[in-house]
Write an enzyme that holds these catalytic residues in place. Structure first.
Site, PDB file in Angstrom:
ATOM      1  N   TYR A 111       5.672   2.914   4.598  1.00 19.19           N
ATOM      2  CA  TYR A 111       6.776   2.707   3.671  1.00 19.19           C
ATOM      3  C   TYR A 111       8.102   2.777   4.425  1.00 19.19           C
ATOM      4  CZ  TYR A 111       9.110   2.977  -0.919  1.00 19.19           C
ATOM      5  OH  TYR A 111       9.886   2.735  -2.026  1.00 19.19           O
TER       6      TYR A 111
ATOM      7  N   GLY B  26       4.775  10.806   5.216  1.00 19.64           N
ATOM      8  CA  GLY B  26       4.420   9.724   4.309  1.00 19.64           C
ATOM      9  C   GLY B  26       2.960   9.805   3.872  1.00 19.64           C
TER      10      GLY B  26
ATOM     11  N   GLY C 105       0.412   9.260   5.685  1.00 29.90           N
ATOM     12  CA  GLY C 105      -0.470   9.626   6.787  1.00 29.90           C
ATOM     13  C   GLY C 105      -0.831   8.504   7.724  1.00 29.90           C
TER      14      GLY C 105
ATOM     15  N   SER D 209       5.736  15.298  -0.947  1.00 27.22           N
ATOM     16  CA  SER D 209       5.063  14.541  -2.000  1.00 27.22           C
ATOM     17  C   SER D 209       3.607  14.977  -2.149  1.00 27.22           C
ATOM     18  CB  SER D 209       5.118  13.039  -1.695  1.00 27.22           C
ATOM     19  OG  SER D 209       4.199  12.316  -2.501  1.00 27.22           O
TER      20      SER D 209
ATOM     21  N   CYS E 106      18.288  -4.153  -1.461  1.00 30.92           N
ATOM     22  CA  CYS E 106      18.164  -3.592  -0.112  1.00 30.92           C
ATOM     23  C   CYS E 106      17.975  -4.703   0.924  1.00 30.92           C
ATOM     24  CB  CYS E 106      17.009  -2.603  -0.049  1.00 30.92           C
ATOM     25  SG  CYS E 106      17.355  -1.024  -0.837  1.00 30.92           S
TER      26      CYS E 106
END
Length: 373
Positions: free
Chosen positions: A127, A167, A169, A189, A344
Site C-alpha cells: 500500500y 503494513g 506484511g 492496525s 492524489c
C-alpha cells in the site's frame, strides 16, 4: 459577497488554470449544485472533497482536473480562510500524532476491510508507491520496489531487521523468503496484524500491534515504508533518535515516504477527516533537521512520478472490484475513495508531492551500497 460574484470569481480562477465550468474537456468540471461555490470559498480543501462526495459536481478526468489546479497554484489563492488558520493553530499547540492518537489511523483507515485492499492492491499487498522503472504492471512495480529496498539495505542471511509500520506484511514476507533475514514489524492496525501473521506463518517474522515508539532491541537494519506520513512534524526528531538507538553502529536505515516541496505543520483538512487521521507530509528541510547529529545521509532517491502510475492502477482495480464490494460499502464511500485516489494521482502528476527513499548510516560508509539507480 453575493453568490453570483463568488461564482464569477471561481469561474475566473478555474479559467486561469485552463478549466471551464460545464465545459466539454475531460478535465472540465460539471457543477450540479450552485451551493458548490460558497462551499469551496469557505472551506477550499474540505469543501471541494465533500462537495464531490455529495455529488454536487462531476469531472470525467478528476485526476487531470486536480493536476491542472495544482500546477496553476490555485490553492494559494483560496487558503486564507478560518479553518486553515484553525488547523494551523491546533497543529502548533498540540501533537496531533501523539502516542495516544497513534491507533486512530489504524481503526479508521487500515481496518475498514481487507476485502477492499485485496481487491485494490497487488499480490504483495503493498500500500505504497511501486517502482516502475522497468515494470509494466502493478505486480511488477511493487516487486521491483521491494527488491530495490532490499538491495539498498544490503540484506544478508541471518540479519535482524526492524520494520516500523509493516503494513500487511509484504516486505517482511519478501525479505524473509528471499534473503533469509529475521523481521520484526510494528503496525497500529489489527487487521494488518491478522493478515501479516497468516501471510508470514512459518517464517522468522514477528508482527506486533504497537506504536513504533515502543520498539526495543538492536537491529542490523531499520526501515519504514509509508510510516513517515503518520509521524508528524513534532515527532520527526523522535523517529530519527529512536532509529539511531535501535540500529547497530555498522547498520543501514531506510525511509520510504511521500514528501512535500515546502514545510508545513498542518494536515490537509479533507484527507485528515476522511482518509488518514493526523496524516502529514514531511519536507526535505524537516527531515534534514531531524537527521542532524543522528545520521549520515547516504542517498536520497526521488521517484515521485511513479506514484501517479501506482494510484491510477489502484483506481482501476478499485473500479473493477467495486461490484463485489458495493453491498458492504455505500455509494458515498465510492465517491470518497474515488476522490482520494484520483486527487492524489493529480497531486503527484503536478509534482506537488514526491516519493523519497532515503538511505542513512550512523557513521558513514565508503561502500556504494545505495546508489543503485
Amino acid at each position: 459577497m453575493k453568490n453570483q460574484d463568488i461564482k464569477k470569481s471561481i469561474h475566473k480562477l478555474l479559467n486561469f488554470a485552463g478549466i471551464t465550468v460545464n465545459g466539454s474537456n475531460p478535465y472540465d468540471i460539471q457543477v450540479k449544485n450552485d451551493r458548490f461555490y460558497q462551499r469551496i470559498i469557505h472551506e477550499p480543501a474540505l469543501g471541494l472533497g465533500e462537495a464531490y462526495m455529495d455529488n454536487w459536481w462531476e469531472c470525467r478526468a478528476l485526476d487531470q482536473f486536480i493536476a491542472k489546479v495544482l500546477c496553476a497554484n490555485l490553492g494559494q489563492v483560496l487558503k486564507k480562510e478560518w479553518r486553515i488558520t484553525w488547523n494551523l493553530l491546533t497543529a502548533k499547540l498540540f501533537n496531533q500524532q501523539s502516542s495516544k492518537r497513534a491507533f486512530m489511523v489504524g481503526q479508521r483507515h487500515y481496518d475498514i476491510g481487507n476485502d477492499l485492499y485485496q481487491g485494490m492492491l497487488d499480490k504483495q499487498m503493498q500500500y505504497t508507491c511501486g517502482y516502475w522503472k522497468d515494470a509494466t504492471t502493478l505486480d511488477q512495480a511493487q516487486e521491483a520496489k521491494l527488491a530495490l529496498v532490499c538491495r539498498k539495505l544490503k540484506l544478508e542471511p541471518g540479519m535482524k531487521v526492524l520494520e516500523l509500520g509493516c503494513g500487511f506484511g509484504g516486505f517482511a514476507h519478501y525479505a524473509a523468503t528471499r534473503y533469509g533475514v529475521e523481521v520484526t514489524g510494528y503496525t497500529v492496525s489489527k487487521e494488518q496484524v491478522k493478515f501479516a501473521e497468516k501471510l508470514c506463518k512459518g517464517l522468522p517474522v514477528d508482527i506486533r500491534l504497537a506504536d513504533y515508539r515502543t520498539a526495543t532491541g538492536e537491529y542490523d537494519r531499520v526501515l519504514s515504508i509509508g510510516l513517515m506520513e503518520h509521524v508528524g512534524y513534532k515527532n520527526y526528531g523522535t523517529y530519527m533518535k529512536l532509529t539511531n538507538r535501535l540500529l547497530r553502529d555498522d547498520g543501514i536505515a531506510l525511509v520510504h515516504t511521500i514528501g512535500r516541496n515546502d514545510s508545513r505543520c498542518a494536515c490537509n483538512s479533507w484527507t485528515a477527516k476522511y482518509i488518514f487521521p493526523n496524516g502529514m507530509l514531511p519536507s526535505i528541510a524537516q527531515l534534514g533537521k531531524a537527521m542532524e547529529n543522528q545520521f549520515v545521509m547516504e542517498d536520497w532517491h526521488n521517484f515521485g512520478e511513479d506514484y501517479d502510475k501506482t494510484l491510477m492502477a489502484w483506481y482501476e482495480n478499485f473500479r473493477q472490484v467495486w461490484p463485489k464490494l458495493k453491498d458492504r460499502y455505500n455509494d458515498r464511500f465510492y465517491r470518497m475513495w474515488e476522490y482520494y485516489l484520483l486527487s492524489c494521482a493529480g497531486g503527484f502528476r503536478s509534482r506537488s508531492m514526491q516519493l523519497w527513499q532515503i538511505v542513512m548510516t550512523k557513521q558513514g560508509t565508503s561502500a556504494p551500497c545505495c546508489r543503485l539507480v
